[in-house]
Each structure stands twice: as structure tokens, then as C-alpha cells.
Design an enzyme around this catalytic site. Sequence first.
Site, PDB file in Angstrom:
ATOM      1  N   GLY A 110       0.653  -1.218  -0.008  1.00  0.00           N
ATOM      2  CA  GLY A 110      -0.063   0.038   0.028  1.00  0.00           C
ATOM      3  C   GLY A 110       0.837   1.287   0.006  1.00  0.00           C
ATOM      4  N   ASP A 130      -5.043  -6.710  -5.243  1.00  0.00           N
ATOM      5  CA  ASP A 130      -3.704  -7.462  -5.141  1.00  0.00           C
ATOM      6  C   ASP A 130      -3.969  -8.948  -5.299  1.00  0.00           C
ATOM      7  OD1 ASP A 130      -0.662  -6.561  -4.803  1.00  0.00           O
ATOM      8  OD2 ASP A 130      -0.682  -8.807  -4.176  1.00  0.00           O
ATOM      9  N   ASP A 184       1.284  -0.621 -10.788  1.00  0.00           N
ATOM     10  CA  ASP A 184       2.636  -0.798 -10.284  1.00  0.00           C
ATOM     11  C   ASP A 184       3.030  -2.395 -10.520  1.00  0.00           C
ATOM     12  OD1 ASP A 184       5.118  -0.483  -8.980  1.00  0.00           O
ATOM     13  OD2 ASP A 184       4.377  -0.282  -7.151  1.00  0.00           O
ATOM     14  N   CYS A 197       9.309  -0.520 -10.555  1.00  0.00           N
ATOM     15  CA  CYS A 197      10.795  -0.213 -10.007  1.00  0.00           C
ATOM     16  C   CYS A 197      11.985  -0.930 -10.768  1.00  0.00           C
ATOM     17  CB  CYS A 197      10.694  -0.495  -8.483  1.00  0.00           C
ATOM     18  SG  CYS A 197      10.371  -2.312  -8.224  1.00  0.00           S
TER      19      CYS A 197
END
Length: 423
Positions: free
Chosen positions: A242, A262, A309, A362
Site C-alpha cells: 500500500g 492484489d 505498479d 521499479c
Amino acid sequence: MTPSSRLAAILDLLTEVESAPRPADAVTSAFFRARRHIDDQDRGAMLETLYAILRHRARLGWWLSRQGRAETARGRLLAWLALGERKGPDQVARLFPTPLSAADSALVTALHGSALDHAEMPEPVRLECPDWALEPLRRRFGADFAAEMAATLVAPPLDLRVNPVKTSRDQALRGLSRLGLRAEPMALSPLGIRLPDRISLALLPGLKSGEIEIQDEGSQLVAHLVEAKPGERVVDFCAGAGGKTLALAAQMQNRGHLVACDVNEARLKRCAERLRKAGLHNVETRVLASETDKWVKRHKGGYDRVLIDAPCSGTGTWRRNPDARWRAPDLGLSALMALQARILASAARLVRPGGRLVYATCSVLVEENEAQVAAFLAAHPGFALLPLGEAFPPLQALGDHLSLTPKAHGTDGFFAAILTRQA
């Protein structure tokens, strides 16, 4: 703790980190929860040594192999004391928690006076680059490969994000100043604060009150590009624990509806706990069976903003999670890229006409970033790329995509692309 008992605890911790399948930060958290007698000062010193060893793992392993030693936690610690901390054989013998064997003494004697780097080291060893990522990183950075890899070996500063539901950045900066801490506003993130000095997190009461969260500036910018507005319907499709969900909920000022999705229920429970602490209550958590869960089809075209993400190689987080570079993606890079493409195609169905989709990782690898976006746009002509400068003028110089690296921007490595669905 005495220096010797601290080294004993470091050896125990390093042994656990090297033997456990979990990430180092999860192992260390559990380690210290079980040993609450270790105070903040000793804990900080232990973590500093542990992460230094993890950042120099390939070079320490090269030296151990050169001396005919197996790569064990004990060997790495002995090599670090000799090479990293430049301690002589007598010092190591006095400090080490157990008597040195003849082989141990021979090792620290042989390493005494040497530097960590050696002219005969292969470049991937010197740059701490694992085999699985070597060629993709060389393709990504070209002539800057060595400099970019060197930047991943530098410990990052502590980045904080202010929770605007509870305080302002100016108020948070004044509070940190009153605590005697050196803090500065971030150059790009409007809610970001950077603490350049190492401190104990216990010195930050705002973490317990939910006024501030730990979040790298790059991650903050990814959430900022979603530009979630009060009253909108928003999805954080791969919410995890989160971090970005908190930022999105705060952007929405607790108004509207945010769904944190998720496939991992435990991570979503942690997300819900963090939301409660932060005073954010416009969020629904939803466990998905897969990226193509029936829930997605039922809510097709129902959301103003969707953030993906995506699960990725994590190559952008290596300066913060140095152990991650030695764990190749479980699926393998090709299978991971296929999963990313499926997630992107599936989550895109949720975006209403005129809505915004942000795809982020990322990772610093082109295959997971620019190539994924290009393939998606080619297959989905109803979407178009929105240049960064149009969404957030301070980032205009970065071009069409958000592409951050430790060397170039002082953040973790992050990528984001803003895609809009044609009305």
C-alpha cells in the site's frame, strides 16, 4: 552491547539472511522483533554492517574464492572486517565472538592491507552485477553502465512523504527541525522530505501518528502522475502493502472511491492497517485470483484512474535492497515480461473513456518499461501516450516517460508512462 557481542549478533543475522528465501528487510524485521533487548544504537550499527556486506557480496566472494574459502556468512564477515573495515589480524582475533581457526587466521592475514577492488576482478564482480541482469543493463545504459552500477552501491538517504490529510510539508519540516534533525524539501515531489543523515526511525513520531510515511522520491512521483482527484473512482491494481495506495488516497482527500487490488491477501491486510493509521477511509481492498479476475470484466470502463505498479525485476531498488540483485526473478525475465503484458492489457479494461492509466515499475530495464508500453499501444489504438510535461511541467525535461536512476536523479530506479483512453 560489547563489540564482540555485536559481531556475534551480526553473524547470526547474516546467517539468517543468507539462508532464508525472504528479502533481507523482512528477515531483519523478524530478527529484531525477537530480540527487543537490542537498543536503537546497536541495531543501527548492526544493520550498517549487514548492508555493507550485502552491497559488497560479489567482491567479498571473489576474495574468498581467491583464498580457497567457501562463501559462508562467517567467511564474508571475516573478509569484510579485513577488507572493508581494514582491521588487522590481531584486532579481528580480539573482536571476533568465537576463536579463529587456523584457516580463519590465515584468511585475515592474507587479506590484511588489500583493498576491496582488485585489478584482476572481472567487471561484473567489481560492479556487483549478477549474470542474469548483465546484458539487459548494458543495453540500457551503454557507456554509462559502470557509473550507473556504482550508484547502486551507495546507501540511499531516508525519504519521507507527508500525509496532507494530517499535516503539511512546512509543518512537518518545522517538527523535524525541533527534533534537531537535518531535513530538506525534495526538489521534485511536492510532498517529499529528505533526511540525508542516518537516524533511528524511533526519532520520528510522525511515523506512528500517520503524518509521514517512508517513501522514495521516485515512488512518490509515480503516485503523483496518477493525479487522483477528490470524488473520482480510482484503482491501484497491484497495491501490495500500500505505499502508493496511501499516496493516492491522500490525493483524493478521503473523497471518492479507491480500490486497492492484489493477488496477495497478506499484503492487502498490511495495506489496510497502514490506511487506518493514516486516517484514510475511502479505500476498499480486494483480493484478485489473477490479473484476469472476473471482477475486472464486471467493472470494465468504470474508473477514472488506474495505476499498475507491475511486478518486475526490481533492478531499480538495488541500492536500497542490495540482496535483491542476487535473486533472479522467480519466473525468469521472459516470463515476468509476459505477466506484465497480461496485467497491462487486463487492467486497461477498467479505464473509462477519457480516463488515465499509469503503468509503472521499479525496474530500469527497457524490456520491462518502454518496450512494454510500445507493445501495448501498438495493440490498443484506443490509448495514447501523454507526455510527462503535460501532466506535470516540472518533469518536462525527462521526455515522454518518467525514467529515474540513482546516478541521474538521486532516487531509486523507477519508470512510469501515462496513457489516456480516447474519449
